[in-house]
Design a protein around this motif. Sequence first.
Motif, short mmCIF file in Angstrom:
data_model
loop_
_atom_site.label_atom_id
_atom_site.label_comp_id
_atom_site.label_asym_id
_atom_site.label_seq_id
_atom_site.Cartn_x
_atom_site.Cartn_y
_atom_site.Cartn_z
N PHE A 41 -8.03 4.92 -8.76
CA PHE A 41 -6.11 5.59 -7.82
C PHE A 41 -5.03 4.20 -6.78
CE2 PHE A 41 -5.62 7.29 -3.13
CZ PHE A 41 -4.06 7.71 -3.52
N GLN A 42 -6.43 3.47 -6.34
CA GLN A 42 -6.49 2.52 -5.23
C GLN A 42 -5.19 1.30 -6.16
OE1 GLN A 42 -8.41 1.66 -1.76
NE2 GLN A 42 -8.72 -0.32 -2.51
N ALA A 43 -5.94 0.94 -7.44
CA ALA A 43 -4.68 0.25 -8.08
C ALA A 43 -3.47 0.38 -8.10
CB ALA A 43 -5.83 -0.28 -9.63
N ALA A 44 -3.44 1.22 -8.42
CA ALA A 44 -1.39 2.60 -8.42
C ALA A 44 -1.04 2.16 -6.63
CB ALA A 44 -2.07 3.77 -8.86
N ALA A 95 -13.18 2.30 -4.30
CA ALA A 95 -12.95 1.46 -5.36
C ALA A 95 -13.66 0.21 -5.39
CB ALA A 95 -11.42 1.36 -4.77
N GLU A 96 -14.13 -0.73 -4.19
CA GLU A 96 -14.69 -1.98 -4.79
C GLU A 96 -15.86 -1.71 -5.89
OE1 GLU A 96 -16.72 -3.26 -1.19
OE2 GLU A 96 -14.78 -3.97 -0.26
N THR A 97 -16.73 -0.44 -6.43
CA THR A 97 -17.74 -0.68 -6.75
C THR A 97 -17.03 0.10 -8.63
OG1 THR A 97 -18.55 1.64 -6.47
CG2 THR A 97 -19.09 -0.79 -5.77
N GLY A 98 -16.02 0.06 -8.50
CA GLY A 98 -14.87 1.15 -9.55
C GLY A 98 -14.04 0.13 -10.13
N GLU A 99 -14.49 0.51 -11.05
CA GLU A 99 -13.32 -0.18 -12.93
C GLU A 99 -12.33 -0.07 -13.12
OE1 GLU A 99 -11.22 -2.19 -14.97
OE2 GLU A 99 -13.47 -3.25 -14.57
N LYS A 100 -10.88 -0.29 -12.03
CA LYS A 100 -9.73 -0.18 -11.79
C LYS A 100 -8.97 0.18 -13.30
CE LYS A 100 -6.99 -4.65 -10.87
NZ LYS A 100 -6.37 -5.45 -9.97
N LYS A 101 -9.12 -0.73 -14.18
CA LYS A 101 -8.40 -0.47 -15.35
C LYS A 101 -9.06 1.22 -16.73
CE LYS A 101 -6.48 -4.61 -16.13
NZ LYS A 101 -7.06 -5.87 -16.20
N ALA A 102 -9.90 1.57 -15.66
CA ALA A 102 -10.65 2.44 -16.50
C ALA A 102 -9.87 4.11 -16.82
CB ALA A 102 -12.00 3.50 -15.62
N ILE A 103 -9.05 4.01 -15.72
CA ILE A 103 -7.79 5.19 -15.92
C ILE A 103 -6.74 4.88 -15.46
CG2 ILE A 103 -7.49 8.07 -15.09
CD1 ILE A 103 -10.81 7.89 -14.15
N LYS A 104 -5.84 4.45 -16.35
CA LYS A 104 -4.23 4.55 -15.35
C LYS A 104 -3.45 5.78 -15.65
CE LYS A 104 -0.59 1.64 -17.06
NZ LYS A 104 -0.66 0.48 -15.60
N PHE A 105 -3.79 5.43 -13.70
CA PHE A 105 -2.71 7.24 -13.06
C PHE A 105 -0.94 5.96 -12.66
CE2 PHE A 105 -7.10 7.21 -11.30
CZ PHE A 105 -7.34 8.72 -11.80
N PRO A 106 -0.36 6.89 -12.63
CA PRO A 106 1.59 6.81 -13.09
C PRO A 106 1.17 5.13 -11.66
CG PRO A 106 0.76 9.00 -12.49
CD PRO A 106 -0.71 8.68 -12.77
N ARG A 107 2.26 5.15 -12.12
CA ARG A 107 2.88 3.89 -10.91
C ARG A 107 4.12 4.22 -10.50
NH1 ARG A 107 -1.64 2.36 -12.97
NH2 ARG A 107 -2.37 0.18 -11.61
N PRO A 108 4.81 5.01 -9.53
CA PRO A 108 6.18 6.02 -9.59
C PRO A 108 7.07 4.74 -8.17
CG PRO A 108 4.30 6.29 -7.89
CD PRO A 108 3.71 6.01 -8.83
N LEU A 109 7.89 3.69 -9.75
CA LEU A 109 8.56 3.23 -8.30
C LEU A 109 10.17 3.84 -8.33
CD1 LEU A 109 7.27 0.04 -10.82
CD2 LEU A 109 6.71 0.45 -8.27
N LEU A 110 10.34 4.60 -9.10
CA LEU A 110 11.86 5.10 -8.51
C LEU A 110 12.81 4.43 -9.83
CD1 LEU A 110 11.54 6.55 -4.52
CD2 LEU A 110 11.25 7.89 -7.16
#
Length: 343
Positions: free
Chosen positions: A253-256, A188-203
């Motif tokens: 994934f990690q950002a989510a 994740a350190e070398t990835g772009e966290k905004k490149a793919i927007k995964f869901p944030r399940p907050l219920l």
Amino acid sequence: MILGIESTCDETSAAVVAGGFDVRSNVVASQVQLHAKYRGVVPEIASRAHIENILPVVREALASANLHGVSEVDAVAVAYRPGLIGSLLVGVTAAKTLAWAAGKPLIGVDHVHAHLYSVTLETDLTPPMPAVGLVCSGGHTALYRVGSWIDVQLLGSTIDDAVGEAYDKVAAILGLGYPGGPILDRLAETGEKKAIKFPRPLLDRDSLDFSFSGLKTAVLYHVRGVPARGINVKNSPMSPPTGQELSDIAAGFQAACIDVIVEKIRRAARRIDARSVILGGGVSANRGLRAAMEYFELPVFFPQWRYCTDNAAMSAGLANVYFQRQQFSNLDLDAITYSQFRA
Ligand code: KG4
Ligand code: ZN
């Protein structure tokens, strides 16, 4: 001086801790190699390995603390709940036997409470209480109100996968090794966290529960395609993502996961009017999570790296609180599994 024993899942550990925070020894026999090819813990393999490891690990913990035997400690502590039944039984039986043979008090401790307590090991810091406690590991993702080390009340927990479990499953989907957490954290350190927007399940708006299985499935669909009629995506052929694409998936994934965790901690803190935040468990080693909590509005306490994953020092440390109050367990102390615990 307390000898602690831990065998709740797949690490066999023994430790000697003086005064609740001074770790004289902490020996951990990891079974990661045994379970790696199954990409998860196989309970039967775990309990057999505990049986082989337990006495050598206890001997090494005593020797590293310059002790000649159990007769030189003041009590024997053991994590007796929650965990895998076959694994727990090995540690509980060993602890009872050693306590009985040496004529020492036995102290059963809760493994989850011990994960929270782990922030105090080798420090002289005590979190202001009440605190929000988050235990996040391969087996647990739960929020607590920590009024004191022995006043721990559940506020919410995962309704499906634990966050560490989601890391391990996503790593498996991506064709990476086990355990997945440290591998994805590094990628994740070398990835772009905004490149793919995964869901944030907050219920629900006020919910303090977690759900990570949908997020894991979103990664699966991203990699293998959304299922169409007659196609089982789990079995469809794919070439695992590599290079920047792989790092971007890990970062997304990690950002989510982190966004959800931070939001739930914030909600819990508001709910109980918390004075600090305590994190523990394998996922509290996560570098992204540590960075995200750096500027949190309350003081935040993480364990030292070596006390994030399962270890006996945290159990021996927590047992000191019970020792001070002369609260001991009987020799009929029983192991309690996850499902008995939830019931
Ligand atoms: O606390 P632990 O040793 O055992 C349980 O009680 O489950 O936690 C192990 C879990 C695994 O799922 C592993 O993937 C995860 O903690 N983990 C991490 C990291 N290091 C370990 N997850 C995310 N980031 C990490 N750096
Ligand atoms: Zn644990």
